[in-house]
Enzyme design. Structure first.
Site, PDB file in Angstrom:
ATOM      1  N   PRO A 275     -18.362   2.372   1.040  1.00 30.99           N
ATOM      2  CA  PRO A 275     -17.894   2.685  -0.576  1.00 30.99           C
ATOM      3  C   PRO A 275     -17.326   4.134  -0.481  1.00 30.99           C
ATOM      4  CG  PRO A 275     -20.391   3.002  -0.084  1.00 30.99           C
ATOM      5  CD  PRO A 275     -19.872   2.350   1.118  1.00 30.99           C
TER       6      PRO A 275
ATOM      7  N   TRP B  61     -26.340   9.065   2.723  1.00 28.72           N
ATOM      8  CA  TRP B  61     -25.749   8.052   3.901  1.00 28.72           C
ATOM      9  C   TRP B  61     -26.705   7.135   3.809  1.00 28.72           C
ATOM     10  CZ3 TRP B  61     -21.044   8.093   5.206  1.00 28.72           C
ATOM     11  CH2 TRP B  61     -20.410   9.353   5.485  1.00 28.72           C
TER      12      TRP B  61
ATOM     13  N   GLN C 281     -16.576   8.262  10.704  1.00 32.72           N
ATOM     14  CA  GLN C 281     -17.889   7.403   9.961  1.00 32.72           C
ATOM     15  C   GLN C 281     -18.717   6.958  11.296  1.00 32.72           C
ATOM     16  OE1 GLN C 281     -18.619   7.107   6.920  1.00 32.72           O
ATOM     17  NE2 GLN C 281     -16.882   8.263   6.500  1.00 32.72           N
TER      18      GLN C 281
ATOM     19  N   TRP D 159     -21.277   6.250   8.043  1.00 34.26           N
ATOM     20  CA  TRP D 159     -21.847   5.083   7.847  1.00 34.26           C
ATOM     21  C   TRP D 159     -22.241   4.049   8.655  1.00 34.26           C
ATOM     22  CZ3 TRP D 159     -18.595   0.412   6.238  1.00 34.26           C
ATOM     23  CH2 TRP D 159     -19.352  -0.487   5.437  1.00 34.26           C
TER      24      TRP D 159
ATOM     25  N   LYS E 131      -6.753  19.061   2.102  1.00 37.68           N
ATOM     26  CA  LYS E 131      -6.125  19.836   0.937  1.00 37.68           C
ATOM     27  C   LYS E 131      -5.967  21.116   0.889  1.00 37.68           C
ATOM     28  CE  LYS E 131      -9.237  16.819  -1.934  1.00 37.68           C
ATOM     29  NZ  LYS E 131     -10.325  16.905  -2.551  1.00 37.68           N
TER      30      LYS E 131
END
Length: 1042
Positions: free
Chosen positions: A49, A519, A555, A559, A595
């Site tokens: 997600p 997490w 990840q 995840w 960014k």
RNA sequence: GGGCCAUUAGCUCAGUUGGUUAGAGCACUCCCCUGAUAAGGGAGAGGUCCCUGGUUCAAGUCCAGGAUGGCCCA
């Protein structure tokens, strides 16, 4: 009216994709593609997600493209591939955003502001960009059910998480402990290891050498090094290495104790007065630097510890138990006090009077100055090292003693490792490398966060007797609380208000205020997305474990780990069978996109410019998935031109001529494959090979080589098959139409997982429009199966040979300076004997392509002369003066024979002054020289030559071809339709050319009439040309259809 | 400090278990082809295969050390 919808070679892929999207939506193609496989063997995909409180960037496009292609492929292979979207909604990143917007800083301000309102804003903010995410997901053709996503903040989701935690609790896998943890004072929470690792950065810290006065020895000091002066008020001991050598040195009026190996830290001259082992120091006491907090135990003495090294510092380590994991161990071992000199916000507590309320890092220089003033500073420098910062707010982390909740993952380390071995990692090295190493070094999962917006820890503790309960469901909470909580928001602060009567003593139980690591939320999705075990037990059984997960390499510890850990602890099996790990997307200059650097590529720019298929194709084929990749719109544009437009034009070509000829698939005139020309059989052979290759590649999660194989096929299809068969399409050859049609239709199916829009557009026109029974969408079709019987390896090899001979023939013509339009009499080919027959069988293709009349097999010497050249650099040192004589001998020798031998890799022997001299192949080179009448090109065992003589007859034919070409150019410039007929006028063309070739010119130019002269005034187009040295005027007039 | 990955033409990338002269596409120059093409073909130019050392008859490929970049861990 044509059979197919006309296709322009000038295609607007973007507009086309919009139409396809509308079609999919209107007809519910995605839903149908899933539904149509219901009941088939499931192939399970888990969506990792994303958080929708930020805009998606090109890296997200990469993962979403990979998450799309394999489910599409397996759906076409007949599997039931359910795709449920998900949203990660909790966690510190969300809180940080809201804090920023509210202008709050720190937990105290949040609590003053109000947790209820704060969390309400968090709840709102997590879907701030959800529409942008949906648009992007939609636009790139990522098929996933966004209408029924799992959402980690939903009560049902939280309830499953609680159930998991309760299960762990019952199995004693959840515990609370005091531990020194990396702690962000700004966020007011400890960080998990994987969070800490996100924030390492180079930084400059103080490096101070402090003098600890030895009790009873005035003027003698333990010399101690630290980079964190702010921890000194918390000092309770000094540690030395028992076996390390220490010295006492005299410098000016002072005496210092430090490790012998660290004498280099001293400035200036010194005198060593004593040497001893560290254990001799154990138990010695010193005067504490500060006495801010009351201490009851004995402290301020020297202890031995094995972690003391002499790699840096002074070999004497200052111990502040509250601020270091090792320090805490020492304190436990020796019963030392833990001085909590710092508050939860990273500021000194009031008792530390001089610096009370000051952020500890800001106090560093003040403390150093204070020590200097008191004569306890040896020296102060700075030190550059890597230090962890908070990955979100960039505040330096403090190591700080807190109580925290843990999951005993370490107890299951062997299970974690064993389950890992069952996972197919792509690339493979992740399994034993990055992920395996991580599991090897497993430490218990720090679960709790002292924050607000997250899944609340479901542990309640009794005020009076300390009894704990872990609540595993809403119903259990209701039963214990004795009230109806069906309307309860399970978040803080509402859940905090629920108190439970203690079943042991009747006291009041209150919830531990922590929330859990986000997490854990996402790692619980295999269960929580179905609200298991409260609902959907069967669905869960069917959809666990996953066949496929895919995320970027960052990840691994995120995840991938949380999925793996929860699944292993709960069911002792991996949560996923295959894991594709993607590399990061870098900017065009190879820099990481961030960014802060402002080099983030906005996916919309490139999607708007080139379309989604182009972006998908580029991401899938430009580099293997795990490679870091540079991304730029320019490179995507290249892909469009090279691959997509080539395919599109082939498709447009087919449709154009099929419509002209009125050809439709299934036409009874189509010969069986065995009865088709070799070119057709070759294409179908390559096509079936391709199907096999792409099928195998996608099954192995290798989209890249599958895609590259498709690109190579399309190149051959366009630039060889269509090029060579073009004339047959003008003539309505059914075999050609059928062959090209089969290739194009198969390609749409192979491409459906890669470029779903393009594949759909072609499918609708090529298949759906002519066959009512065909699947409504290419995405409802079955993946093609290779027909092995049509694969003819010998034919494929023969065609490769043909193409090679053509290439050499073109090179030869080029060398001769004779343009291809000029016919020549003979092509002479030298090649291995066993290749002559296959080549002869396909000779027509060669002759046609090269515009020559006949093929003749020759020995190379018939068309080229060899000239052997000695290599003086090699022979000189060996032969010395004899080289000159060797040269002379070579002059008169048979270069043809010698050259043939050398080219065969054999040495040659020359007679020099009555002596035999052997020259090795690497001591001489063979140059190929043209012989008069031929121009040749040589490559390996192949020599290809064209006879260069242009007879008058050939010249006249060449002129006719020039005329045909110019007339067609004129037709094109006048924008005539391919079917338009014209009248032609030619002026300045020799009569004999027209006498022989007028019919040919007429036919080629689709002329109904051919006259000499300039033509009437009302011609459609006229052009003056210079052709083969003649001034010629050509003119055409379009014949209006009657 | 440790682990993993990468480094090949100006750019983006191929390069099998070590094996001729290291390839492709883009961009550049010249020429050619075009009855689908924004394409295609030929020729040219463009390389310290990151560096150093080793193994081998033979290294872009294997080994060791190092450099640079990225990710991860401490």
């Amino acid at each position: 009216m044509g059979v197919f919808k006309p296709v322009s070679p000038r295609v607007d892929f973007k507009a086309q994709e919009a139409n396809v999207l509308a079609f999919w939506k209107a007809k519910g193609i995605f839903e149908k593609s899933v539904e149509q496989r219901r009941g088939a063997e499931p192939w399970v995909f888990y969506e990792g997600p994303p958080t929708a409180n930020g805009l998606p960037h090109i890296g997200h496009v990469l993962t979403r493209v990979y998450k799309d292609i394999f489910p599409r492929y397996h759906t076409m292979k007949g599997r039931y591939v359910f795709r449920k979207a998900g949203w990660d909604t909790h966690g510190l990143p969300v809180e940080i955003e809201v804090e920023k917007e509210l202008g709050l800083s720190g937990k105290r301000q949040i609590e003053e502001y109000g947790v209820a309102e704060f969390n309400r804003l968090c709840r709102e903010s997590v879907f701030r960009y959800v529409e942008k995410w949906r648009e992007l997901t939609d636009r790139i053709g990522f098929w996933i059910d966004m209408d029924h996503p799992y959402i980690t903040m939903d009560n049902a989701y939280i309830e499953t998480v609680w159930w998991i935690l309760k299960t762990f609790w019952d199995r004693d896998l959840l515990y609370r402990d005091y531990k020194v943890v990396p702690y962000c004072p700004r966020c007011g929470t400890p960080l998990a290891d994987h969070e800490v690792s996100l924030g390492y950065a180079q930084t400059e810290d103080p490096s101070v050498f402090v003098k600890f006065p030895v009790t009873d020895e005035p003027g003698t000091y333990f010399l101690v090094w630290t980079t964190t002066p702010w921890t000194l008020p918390g000092n309770v001991a000094l540690a030395v290495g028992g076996d390390v050598d220490y010295v006492k040195v005299r410098q000016a009026d002072d005496t210092y104790v430090l490790a012998k190996a660290r004498l280099e830290v001293l400035d200036g001259d010194y005198e060593v007065v004593e040497e001893f082992k560290g254990r001799a120091l154990v138990g010695r006491t010193y005067t504490p630097l500060f006495r801010f907090l009351p201490v009851e135990q004995e402290y301020a003495y020297v202890v031995a510890a094995d972690f003391v090294s002499t790699e840096d510092g002074t070999g004497i380590v200052h111990i502040a138990p509250a601020f270091g994991a090792e320090d805490m161990e020492v304190a436990r071992e020796h019963g030392l006090p833990v001085l909590m000199t710092v508050s939860g916000e990273g500021t000194f507590v009031p008792e530390v009077k001089p610096w009370a309320g000051l952020f500890v890092k800001d106090a560093d220089p003040l403390i150093t100055e204070e020590l200097r003033r008191r004569g306890l500073l040896y020296k102060a420098e700075t030190y550059v090292h890597t230090y962890p910062f908070c990955w979100r707010c960039k505040t330096p982390l403090l190591y700080y003693a807190r109580t925290s909740w843990y999951i005993r993952t370490r107890r299951h380390k062997e299970n974690l490792l064993r389950a890992n071995r069952e996972i197919n990692w792509v690339p493979e090295h992740i399994r034993d490398g990055r992920f395996g190493n991580w599991l090897e070094n497993n430490v218990d999962w720090a679960l709790s966060r002292e924050r607000y917006w997250g899944t609340p820890l479901p542990v309640w503790e009794c005020d009076s007797c300390g009894e704990h309960v872990c609540v595993g469901s809403l119903r259990e909470l209701e039963e214990r609380a004795g009230e109806d909580l069906s309307e309860l928001d399970l978040h803080r602060p509402y859940v905090d208000a629920i108190t439970l009567p203690c079943q042991a003593c009747g006291g009041t139980m209150r919830r531990h205020p922590e929330v859990i690591d986000v997490w854990f939320d996402s790692g619980a999705m295999p269960y929580a997305q179905w609200h298991y075990p409260f609902e959907n037990r069967e669905t869960f059984e069917e959809q666990y474990p996953a066949d496929f997960v895919c995320e970027a390499v960052d990840q691994t510890r995120g995840w991938f780990y949380s999925l793996h850990a929860i699944s292993t602890l709960l069911h002792n099996r991996p949560a996923f069978k295959n894991c594709v790990v993607l590399g990061l997307v870098l900017d065009e200059g190879g820099r990481k996109m961030s960014k802060s650097q402002g080099n983030v590529v906005d996916p919309w720019e490139v999607l708007d410019e080139h379309g989604a298929d182009a972006v998908r194709w580029y991401l899938l084929t430009s580099a293997p998935p795990w490679a870091e990749r540079r991304f730029s719109a320019r490179l995507v544009g290249e892909v469009v031109r090279q691959f997509m437009l080539t395919l599109w034009n082939t498709y447009a070509f087919f449709v154009t001529y099929a419509n002209i000829e009125g050809w439709r698939p299934g036409s009874p005139g189509v010969p069986a494959v065995e009865g088709r020309p070799a070119l057709d059989r070759w294409l179908l052979s390559e096509l079936n090979l391709l199907v096999e290759q792409v099928d195998g590649a996608l099954a192995a999660f290798d989209a890249t080589s599958g895609g590259r194989a498709i690109a190579a096929f399309v190149e051959r299809l366009s630039n060889w098959y269509v090029r060579r068969a073009r004339r047959r399409f003008w003539e309505g050859d059914e075999a050609a139409f059928a062959t090209l049609y089969e290739a194009l239709v198969t390609l749409t199916k192979l491409l459906a997982p890669y470029t779903p829009f393009l594949a759909e557009a072609m499918w609708q026109n090529l298949v759906r429009s002519v066959s009512e029974g065909a699947p409504e969408s290419v995405h409802l079709a079955d993946f093609p199966a290779a027909d092995r019987a049509l694969v003819d390896e010998e034919l494929n090899a023969a065609m490769r040979l043909v193409q090679r001979v053509v290439r050499l023939g073109l090179a030869a013509r080029n060398r001769a300076g004779i343009k291809v339009r000029q016919p020549l009499a003979e092509l002479a080919v030298a090649c291995p004997r066993e290749e002559q027959e296959p080549l002869r069988a396909l000779a027509e293709l060669v002759l046609d392509e090269l515009n020559v009349k006949a093929l003749r097999f020759v020995a190379p010497e018939e068309v080229v002369a060899y000239r052997v050249k000695l290599n003086p650099a090699r022979l000189g040192p060996r032969l010395g003066p004899k080289l000159k004589a060797l040269r002379a001998a070579l002059q008169g020798a048979d270069h043809t024979a010698l050259g043939r031998a050398l080219r065969a890799g054999e040495p040659i022997v020359l007679e020099v002054d009555g002596e035999s001299v052997t020259v090795a192949p690497d001591e001489a080179s063979v140059e190929v020289e043209p012989i008069p009448g031929y121009a040749a090109a040589v490559e390996g065992p192949y020599t290809v030559a064209v006879a260069t003589e242009i007879t008058d007859e050939l010249r006249r034919e060449g002129m006719a071809r020039e005329l045909a070409r110019h007339l067609n150019q004129l037709r094109k410039e006048a924008e005539l339709e391919l079917t338009d007929r014209v009248e032609v006028w030619l002026a300045g063309v020799p009569d004999d050319v027209l006498a022989e070739h007028a019919d040919y010119v007429r036919r080629e130019a689709l002329a109904v009439r051919l006259e000499t002269g300039e033509g009437p005034d009302d011609v459609t187009a006229r052009k003056a040309l210079r052709v083969n040295g003649l001034n010629i005027t050509v003119a055409i007039r379009k014949v209006e259809a009657k």
